[in-house]
Write a protein that holds these residues in place. Structure first.
Motif, PDB file in Angstrom:
ATOM      1  N   GLN A 211      14.259  36.867  -5.515  1.00 52.09           N
ATOM      2  CA  GLN A 211      13.991  35.888  -6.261  1.00 52.09           C
ATOM      3  C   GLN A 211      13.763  34.444  -5.404  1.00 52.09           C
ATOM      4  O   GLN A 211      13.036  33.942  -5.784  1.00 52.09           O
ATOM      5  CB  GLN A 211      15.254  35.420  -7.081  1.00 52.09           C
ATOM      6  CG  GLN A 211      15.365  36.832  -8.010  1.00 52.09           C
ATOM      7  CD  GLN A 211      14.752  36.712  -9.248  1.00 52.09           C
ATOM      8  OE1 GLN A 211      13.934  35.891  -9.436  1.00 52.09           O
ATOM      9  NE2 GLN A 211      14.875  37.788  -9.756  1.00 52.09           N
ATOM     10  N   THR A 212      14.312  34.567  -4.308  1.00 50.33           N
ATOM     11  CA  THR A 212      14.079  33.359  -3.269  1.00 50.33           C
ATOM     12  C   THR A 212      13.676  33.595  -2.050  1.00 50.33           C
ATOM     13  O   THR A 212      14.218  34.459  -1.327  1.00 50.33           O
ATOM     14  CB  THR A 212      15.596  32.738  -3.292  1.00 50.33           C
ATOM     15  OG1 THR A 212      16.034  32.191  -4.492  1.00 50.33           O
ATOM     16  CG2 THR A 212      15.611  31.401  -2.232  1.00 50.33           C
TER      17      THR A 212
ATOM     18  N   ARG B 202      10.622  33.141  -7.576  1.00 54.77           N
ATOM     19  CA  ARG B 202      11.160  31.891  -8.351  1.00 54.77           C
ATOM     20  C   ARG B 202      11.400  30.671  -7.661  1.00 54.77           C
ATOM     21  O   ARG B 202      11.168  29.468  -8.195  1.00 54.77           O
ATOM     22  CB  ARG B 202      12.426  32.339  -9.144  1.00 54.77           C
ATOM     23  CG  ARG B 202      13.001  31.184 -10.009  1.00 54.77           C
ATOM     24  CD  ARG B 202      14.468  31.676 -10.590  1.00 54.77           C
ATOM     25  NE  ARG B 202      14.291  32.987 -11.493  1.00 54.77           N
ATOM     26  CZ  ARG B 202      15.012  33.774 -12.126  1.00 54.77           C
ATOM     27  NH1 ARG B 202      16.307  33.373 -11.687  1.00 54.77           N
ATOM     28  NH2 ARG B 202      14.714  34.896 -12.735  1.00 54.77           N
ATOM     29  N   THR B 203      12.002  30.772  -6.486  1.00 55.26           N
ATOM     30  CA  THR B 203      12.377  29.629  -5.687  1.00 55.26           C
ATOM     31  C   THR B 203      11.863  29.804  -4.090  1.00 55.26           C
ATOM     32  O   THR B 203      11.822  30.719  -3.368  1.00 55.26           O
ATOM     33  CB  THR B 203      13.840  29.519  -5.435  1.00 55.26           C
ATOM     34  OG1 THR B 203      14.467  29.418  -6.909  1.00 55.26           O
ATOM     35  CG2 THR B 203      14.420  28.339  -4.756  1.00 55.26           C
TER      36      THR B 203
ATOM     37  N   ARG C 259       2.080  27.056  -6.966  1.00 58.65           N
ATOM     38  CA  ARG C 259       2.327  28.348  -7.291  1.00 58.65           C
ATOM     39  C   ARG C 259       3.433  28.520  -8.222  1.00 58.65           C
ATOM     40  O   ARG C 259       3.936  29.870  -8.463  1.00 58.65           O
ATOM     41  CB  ARG C 259       2.493  29.286  -5.981  1.00 58.65           C
ATOM     42  CG  ARG C 259       1.454  29.542  -5.110  1.00 58.65           C
ATOM     43  CD  ARG C 259       1.540  29.778  -3.793  1.00 58.65           C
ATOM     44  NE  ARG C 259       0.499  30.005  -2.790  1.00 58.65           N
ATOM     45  CZ  ARG C 259      -0.488  29.235  -2.321  1.00 58.65           C
ATOM     46  NH1 ARG C 259      -0.122  28.217  -2.630  1.00 58.65           N
ATOM     47  NH2 ARG C 259      -1.507  29.501  -1.544  1.00 58.65           N
ATOM     48  N   GLY C 260       4.024  27.510  -8.696  1.00 55.00           N
ATOM     49  CA  GLY C 260       5.054  27.663  -9.640  1.00 55.00           C
ATOM     50  C   GLY C 260       6.340  27.837  -9.462  1.00 55.00           C
ATOM     51  O   GLY C 260       7.402  28.201 -10.192  1.00 55.00           O
TER      52      GLY C 260
ATOM     53  N   LEU D 242      17.538  37.238  -1.994  1.00 55.63           N
ATOM     54  CA  LEU D 242      16.899  36.359  -0.967  1.00 55.63           C
ATOM     55  C   LEU D 242      16.453  37.044   0.304  1.00 55.63           C
ATOM     56  O   LEU D 242      16.994  37.621   0.758  1.00 55.63           O
ATOM     57  CB  LEU D 242      17.970  35.243  -0.899  1.00 55.63           C
ATOM     58  CG  LEU D 242      17.525  34.042   0.411  1.00 55.63           C
ATOM     59  CD1 LEU D 242      18.106  32.673  -0.109  1.00 55.63           C
ATOM     60  CD2 LEU D 242      18.201  34.462   1.832  1.00 55.63           C
ATOM     61  N   ILE D 243      15.368  36.620   0.966  1.00 59.40           N
ATOM     62  CA  ILE D 243      15.105  36.620   2.173  1.00 59.40           C
ATOM     63  C   ILE D 243      14.907  35.636   3.120  1.00 59.40           C
ATOM     64  O   ILE D 243      14.629  34.546   2.280  1.00 59.40           O
ATOM     65  CB  ILE D 243      13.917  37.660   2.525  1.00 59.40           C
ATOM     66  CG1 ILE D 243      12.641  37.406   1.636  1.00 59.40           C
ATOM     67  CG2 ILE D 243      14.171  39.077   2.011  1.00 59.40           C
ATOM     68  CD1 ILE D 243      11.281  37.969   2.211  1.00 59.40           C
TER      69      ILE D 243
END
Length: 319
Positions: free
Chosen positions: A22-23, A69-70, A94-95, A253-254
């Protein structure tokens, strides 16, 4: 500096696996206009590590292949990087929600006079470090005059609408303990921040995030040199709460270092614990979601810092 890594193994921290990404957290480099005592990055004015334009392009190409998303931009002081504004702008295009992990004093540095206006125009969410609402405590931890410059930065952001209800511009403050203790309850401390900053300085903000100091890099070295490392680890492990495992940031997350290599989180990045497949480090330029599937998160004793008490992550308390 004393190395904490050998003290973090062997570890009995529970095994955890990652979920859907997601992040995307990007560390643009370690150059910073401050040298904070609690800094787990060991950032400062003399650091020269900096992400190349080629690697920035690889980050954007990854976002094209795999929308997230983030986009979480950090450093050092990430705003000092010449590609910071383009990365923020392209992330928004890119949203993605774009986060800027800001030390506040950068807003007063020469050459950054229009930074606040740029961030507001792009709708960047501000994650601003302010480890206390008292001047002496902040200056002790971050350097003489930092509190006054931080207040000036907050006032500038407020004038732009940041932290003002209904503006859509989010301003989160970050608290770190002064020493080897766990943060107090996030909600209670947030009320104190609102009261003091509002009454004394007329400052408003969106929310307070409490983050546990990690026993690595500059803070880990301080613990070792003062003979407090073992006691701090005992504190973290004694406050372990299994329910926090479900919410730790590394699950979705990465973290990408300035060279483009991939890590489970910013803390593992600072320890050099990269994500690997077939004994080779993964790089953002060739990374796909399938490369992450089935990879176990790399853990060690420092991970107890994220699961102790209320829990702690880049997004504040977990519980």
């Amino acid at each position: 500096m004393l190395d904490s890594l050998p003290l973090l193994f062997p570890s009995d921290f529970p095994a955890i696996d990652r979920r859907r990404l997601q992040t995307l957290q990007i560390n643009l480099g370690y150059r910073c206009n401050q040298s904070c005592r609690h800094c787990h990055v060991d950032a400062g004015p003399k650091r020269s590590e900096s992400m190349s334009e080629e690697t920035v392009e690889a980050v954007l190409a990854f976002m094209d292949r795999h929308p997230v998303r983030t986009l979480d931009i950090t450093g050092g002081a990430p705003e000092m990087h010449p590609e910071f504004r383009r990365l923020a702008r392209e992330g928004r295009r890119r949203g993605a929600e774009v986060l800027d992990r800001c030390n506040l004093t950068i807003l007063s540095e020469p050459g950054h006079e229009d930074l606040g206006a740029f961030l507001a125009e792009q709708g960047v969410r501000m994650i601003a470090s302010l480890p206390c609402y008292l001047a002496d405590n902040v200056d002790t931890q971050r350097g003489s005059g930092v509190f006054a410059a931080s207040i000036a930065g907050l006032r500038q952001l407020n004038r732009l609408g940041y932290g003002v209800e209904g503006s859509g511009l989010e301003l989160d403050l970050v608290f770190n303990p002064q020493g080897p203790t766990l943060p107090p309850a996030q909600g209670v401390l947030e009320a104190d921040y609102r009261a003091v900053l509002g009454e004394r300085y007329g400052i408003v903000f969106s929310r307070l995030l409490t983050i546990t100091n990690m026993p690595i890099k500059r803070f880990g070295s301080l613990l070792q040199s003062t003979g407090q490392f073992a006691d701090y680890m005992t504190l973290l492990k004694g406050a372990y709460r299994a329910e926090n495992l479900d919410a730790v940031m590394c699950r979705d997350l990465i973290s990408i270092d300035w060279q483009g290599f991939v890590f489970d989180c910013d803390f593992n990045q600072m320890l050099g614990l990269a994500l690997e497949r077939d004994a080779r480090r993964l790089h953002i330029s060739s990374l796909g979601h399938d490369a992450l599937e089935g990879l176990r998160i790399r853990t060690a004793e420092h991970c107890y810092g994220c699961t102790a008490g209320q829990g702690s992550s880049c997004g504040g308390a977990l519980a």
